[in-house]
Design an enzyme around this catalytic site. Structure first.
Site, PDB file in Angstrom:
ATOM      1  N   HIS A  22      -3.554  -3.132  10.527  1.00 42.80           N
ATOM      2  CA  HIS A  22      -4.249  -3.169   9.241  1.00 42.80           C
ATOM      3  C   HIS A  22      -4.132  -1.829   8.519  1.00 42.80           C
ATOM      4  CE1 HIS A  22      -8.121  -3.111   6.794  1.00 42.80           C
ATOM      5  NE2 HIS A  22      -7.320  -3.980   6.213  1.00 42.80           N
ATOM      6  N   ASP A  30      15.083  -0.420  -2.868  1.00 40.71           N
ATOM      7  CA  ASP A  30      16.326  -0.829  -3.529  1.00 40.71           C
ATOM      8  C   ASP A  30      17.485   0.014  -2.998  1.00 40.71           C
ATOM      9  OD1 ASP A  30      16.488   1.612  -5.070  1.00 40.71           O
ATOM     10  OD2 ASP A  30      15.314   0.718  -6.686  1.00 40.71           O
ATOM     11  N   ASP A  66      -3.378  -6.705   2.396  1.00 45.16           N
ATOM     12  CA  ASP A  66      -4.709  -6.140   2.593  1.00 45.16           C
ATOM     13  C   ASP A  66      -5.667  -6.642   1.509  1.00 45.16           C
ATOM     14  OD1 ASP A  66      -6.919  -4.559   3.226  1.00 45.16           O
ATOM     15  OD2 ASP A  66      -5.699  -2.780   3.595  1.00 45.16           O
ATOM     16  N   MET A  76       7.157   1.342  -7.935  1.00 45.72           N
ATOM     17  CA  MET A  76       7.446   2.682  -8.414  1.00 45.72           C
ATOM     18  C   MET A  76       7.483   2.658  -9.942  1.00 45.72           C
ATOM     19  SD  MET A  76      10.835   5.065  -7.912  1.00 45.72           S
ATOM     20  CE  MET A  76      10.605   5.436  -6.187  1.00 45.72           C
ATOM     21  N   TYR A 116       7.303   8.423  -3.583  1.00 40.52           N
ATOM     22  CA  TYR A 116       8.101   9.033  -2.518  1.00 40.52           C
ATOM     23  C   TYR A 116       7.198   9.632  -1.437  1.00 40.52           C
ATOM     24  CZ  TYR A 116      12.437   8.766  -5.293  1.00 40.52           C
ATOM     25  OH  TYR A 116      13.522   8.346  -6.009  1.00 40.52           O
ATOM     26  N   TYR A 134      14.353   0.665 -10.218  1.00 41.63           N
ATOM     27  CA  TYR A 134      12.899   0.651 -10.036  1.00 41.63           C
ATOM     28  C   TYR A 134      12.455  -0.622  -9.321  1.00 41.63           C
ATOM     29  CZ  TYR A 134      12.607   4.741 -13.050  1.00 41.63           C
ATOM     30  OH  TYR A 134      12.734   6.016 -13.587  1.00 41.63           O
ATOM     31  N   ASN A 136      11.735  -0.757  -6.061  1.00 43.84           N
ATOM     32  CA  ASN A 136      11.048  -0.396  -4.828  1.00 43.84           C
ATOM     33  C   ASN A 136       9.631  -0.960  -4.841  1.00 43.84           C
ATOM     34  OD1 ASN A 136      13.227   1.424  -3.937  1.00 43.84           O
ATOM     35  ND2 ASN A 136      12.604   2.571  -5.746  1.00 43.84           N
TER      36      ASN A 136
END
Length: 144
Positions: A22, A30, A66, A76, A116, A134, A136
């Site tokens: 958890h 990407d 979650d 991102m 990052y 973009y 990710n």
């Protein structure tokens, strides 16, 4: 072979998903993401021949998001001044909505360099062959 498990999920990836607890985070990266350098303290799984949407959809079939955080899915952010379009985000929203009742409300954004830094703390990073910019996405694991 197992029944009910998407074929795109390798034995290695299934093991990693099962090991995660958890609030652990998983990055689906990407093709431009520096997965190996960001993942020095994480498990890096190569899925270069697959797109991020297919990977996200397969993972969410077995991976609970979650429910104790507002945004268990994070993208991102596009850098200010960058004119890149992000149509893949709409696809992500559809996929998330198929597995989480919060739909697009479960998706947040993290500034690029902060993303990052968070990725460096991820349990695992999946390096896909996704060519969209973009693309990710970071997932935070929930409980069953």
């Amino acid at each position: 072979m197992l029944k009910g498990i998407p074929k795109i999920l390798s034995p290695q990836l299934l093991k990693v998903l099962a090991e995660m607890g958890h609030s652990d985070r998983l990055v689906i990266a990407d093709g431009n993401f520096p997965a190996e350098s960001m993942g020095k303290d994480a498990i890096v799984i190569r899925m270069d021949g697959h797109g991020a949407c297919d990977v996200l959809d397969a993972i969410l079939q077995v991976f609970p998001l979650d429910t104790y955080v507002e945004k268990p899915v994070n993208l991102m952010q596009v850098m200010p001044g960058d004119t890149v379009e992000t149509p893949i985000w709409d696809e992500y929203a559809k996929i998330v909505a198929a597995y989480d009742d919060r739909g697009a409300d479960a998706i947040g954004n993290i500034e690029r360099f902060a993303f990052y830094e968070e990725a460096k703390k991820a349990y695992a990073i999946i390096a896909t062959g996704e060519s969209a910019l973009y693309a990710n996405v970071m997932l935070q694991k929930g409980v069953i």
